[in-house]
Enzyme design. Structure first.
Site, PDB file in Angstrom:
ATOM      1  N   GLY A 155       1.980   2.131  11.006  1.00  0.00           N
ATOM      2  CA  GLY A 155       2.720   3.378  10.837  1.00  0.00           C
ATOM      3  C   GLY A 155       3.054   3.880  12.044  1.00  0.00           C
ATOM      4  O   GLY A 155       4.216   5.106  11.830  1.00  0.00           O
ATOM      5  N   ASN A 159       0.597  -1.129   0.554  1.00  0.00           N
ATOM      6  CA  ASN A 159       0.382   0.013  -0.200  1.00  0.00           C
ATOM      7  C   ASN A 159       0.877   1.505  -0.241  1.00  0.00           C
ATOM      8  O   ASN A 159       1.370   1.466   1.376  1.00  0.00           O
ATOM      9  CB  ASN A 159      -0.580  -0.096   1.026  1.00  0.00           C
ATOM     10  CG  ASN A 159      -1.946   0.842   1.706  1.00  0.00           C
ATOM     11  OD1 ASN A 159      -1.844   1.683   0.288  1.00  0.00           O
ATOM     12  ND2 ASN A 159      -2.186   1.570   2.382  1.00  0.00           N
ATOM     13  N   GLU A 202      -5.649  -5.297  10.645  1.00  0.00           N
ATOM     14  CA  GLU A 202      -4.611  -3.859  11.411  1.00  0.00           C
ATOM     15  C   GLU A 202      -5.144  -3.155  11.949  1.00  0.00           C
ATOM     16  O   GLU A 202      -6.007  -2.113  11.310  1.00  0.00           O
ATOM     17  CB  GLU A 202      -4.723  -3.455   9.209  1.00  0.00           C
ATOM     18  CG  GLU A 202      -4.781  -3.881   8.176  1.00  0.00           C
ATOM     19  CD  GLU A 202      -3.997  -2.956   6.972  1.00  0.00           C
ATOM     20  OE1 GLU A 202      -2.270  -2.843   6.825  1.00  0.00           O
ATOM     21  OE2 GLU A 202      -4.422  -1.360   6.607  1.00  0.00           O
ATOM     22  N   HIS A 219      -9.391   1.043   4.517  1.00  0.00           N
ATOM     23  CA  HIS A 219      -8.382   0.944   5.058  1.00  0.00           C
ATOM     24  C   HIS A 219      -8.809   1.892   6.097  1.00  0.00           C
ATOM     25  O   HIS A 219      -9.165   3.290   6.269  1.00  0.00           O
ATOM     26  CB  HIS A 219      -7.543   1.625   4.347  1.00  0.00           C
ATOM     27  CG  HIS A 219      -6.248   1.213   4.991  1.00  0.00           C
ATOM     28  ND1 HIS A 219      -5.221   2.717   5.444  1.00  0.00           N
ATOM     29  CD2 HIS A 219      -4.815   1.086   4.611  1.00  0.00           C
ATOM     30  CE1 HIS A 219      -4.237   2.317   5.989  1.00  0.00           C
ATOM     31  NE2 HIS A 219      -3.915   1.437   5.515  1.00  0.00           N
ATOM     32  N   LYS A 258       0.031   4.636  -0.380  1.00  0.00           N
ATOM     33  CA  LYS A 258      -0.530   5.689  -0.593  1.00  0.00           C
ATOM     34  C   LYS A 258      -0.386   6.308  -1.064  1.00  0.00           C
ATOM     35  O   LYS A 258      -0.048   6.415  -2.174  1.00  0.00           O
ATOM     36  CB  LYS A 258      -0.060   5.454   1.042  1.00  0.00           C
ATOM     37  CG  LYS A 258      -0.298   4.690   2.702  1.00  0.00           C
ATOM     38  CD  LYS A 258       0.270   5.052   3.792  1.00  0.00           C
ATOM     39  CE  LYS A 258       0.006   3.865   5.103  1.00  0.00           C
ATOM     40  NZ  LYS A 258      -0.447   4.085   5.577  1.00  0.00           N
TER      41      LYS A 258
END
Ligand code: PEP
Length: 294
Positions: free
Chosen positions: A207, A44, A201, A127, A46
């Protein structure tokens, strides 16, 4: 007609789930935890990378046999990657978001058909950044996942608890509610369980550099697989890939990927660097070989 069918399917699933929960309908034998599911690792990106950077990434990436690799760039880079990947290569592309309507006055959005045209096979829906920064609800996620499936795109449906929810012991209640609501109204089970991917997740791991432990990831994914089996049946659910996402790295991937219900990863930060991402692919392939051998 499609709406009616979706409503009837939802009611049937809810009745089956209630009967199962009450013990009136006993589920079949527990699914095998190591099945024939091909591991899947999705990047991903982003809102990162220019077209030139995307091409450089592809040129440097080393794939691993036996792992399905999916790159989810910003939507404008889908055609760039499609053109940069050598003909016949096994890498699949995915989008990071989609609109549930087929077309219309939705400035800034993309439809499923547009994403497919641009080269996508998969699409990430739900997400946590879409949920928290753009206000997406479970209902939105369900509409997006349903639209994707109808259009022949494979949704990667993300669920995960916040830190406060984990700390207050609400993790499994949150996961159950998110999963059920995010999948409401899907025309599943389809003939091919590969059409759906679910990513666990935990929000506190995304992150942050703080990944879930292997035991936490396994526990959550086993729970999600059981809930999927209640909704869609054990046989079908046995073929559905479940991913872990949240600060996955080359270092923690081997232990996480060795867990029986971890079928791969959704990777953010570490997917921006081809060496780091390639190392996660390699760790996933090695873990699968280890599980098959053991
Ligand atoms: C993600 O964005 O889905 C993700 C898992 O990010 P990171 O790997 O950076 O935690």
């Amino acid at each position: 007609m499609t709406d009616l069918r979706a409503r009837v399917e939802r009611v049937v699933r809810e009745v089956v789930a209630e009967l199962t929960a009450s013990g009136a309908l006993r589920p079949g034998p527990a699914p095998e935890t190591v099945g024939s599911r091909t591991p899947l690792v999705a990047a991903n990106w982003k809102m990162h990378k220019t077209a030139a950077e995307a091409r450089t990434f592809v040129a440097k990436l080393r794939l691993s046999d036996g792992v399905e690799t999916v790159l989810c760039p910003p939507a404008v880079l889908l055609p760039v990657l499609a053109a940069a990947l050598p003909p016949g290569n096994p890498v699949r592309l995915g989008a990071q978001n989609v609109h549930f309507e087929a077309q219309g006055a939705f400035t800034g959005e993309h439809s499923c058909a547009m994403l497919r045209d641009a080269g996508a096979t998969y699409v990430v829906v739900g997400h946590s950044e879409r949920r928290s920064l753009f206000g997406e609800t479970d209902h939105d996620v369900a509409r997006k996942a349903a639209a994707a499936l109808r259009a022949g795109l494979r949704p990667i449906v993300c669920v995960g608890e916040r830190l406060a929810e984990r700390e207050s012991g609400a993790t499994f209640r949150v996961l159950r509610a998110q999963l059920t609501a995010s999948l409401a109204g899907l025309g599943l089970p389809s003939p091919d369980p590969a059409t759906l991917v679910v990513a666990y997740e935990p929000v506190w791991a995304i992150g942050t550099g703080r990944n879930a432990t292997a035991a936490q990831a396994q526990e959550a994914l086993a729970f999600l697989r059981d809930r999927l089996a209640e909704l869609f049946g054990h046989a079908w659910t046995r073929g559905v890939r479940l991913l872990y996402g949240g600060s996955a790295t080359a270092k923690n991937a081997p232990e996480l990927a060795a867990q029986p219900d971890v079928d791969g990863f959704l990777v953010g930060g570490a997917s921006l660097d081809p060496a780091a991402f390639g190392a996660i692919l390699a760790a996933t392939a090695a873990a699968r070989r280890g599980r098959e051998a053991g």
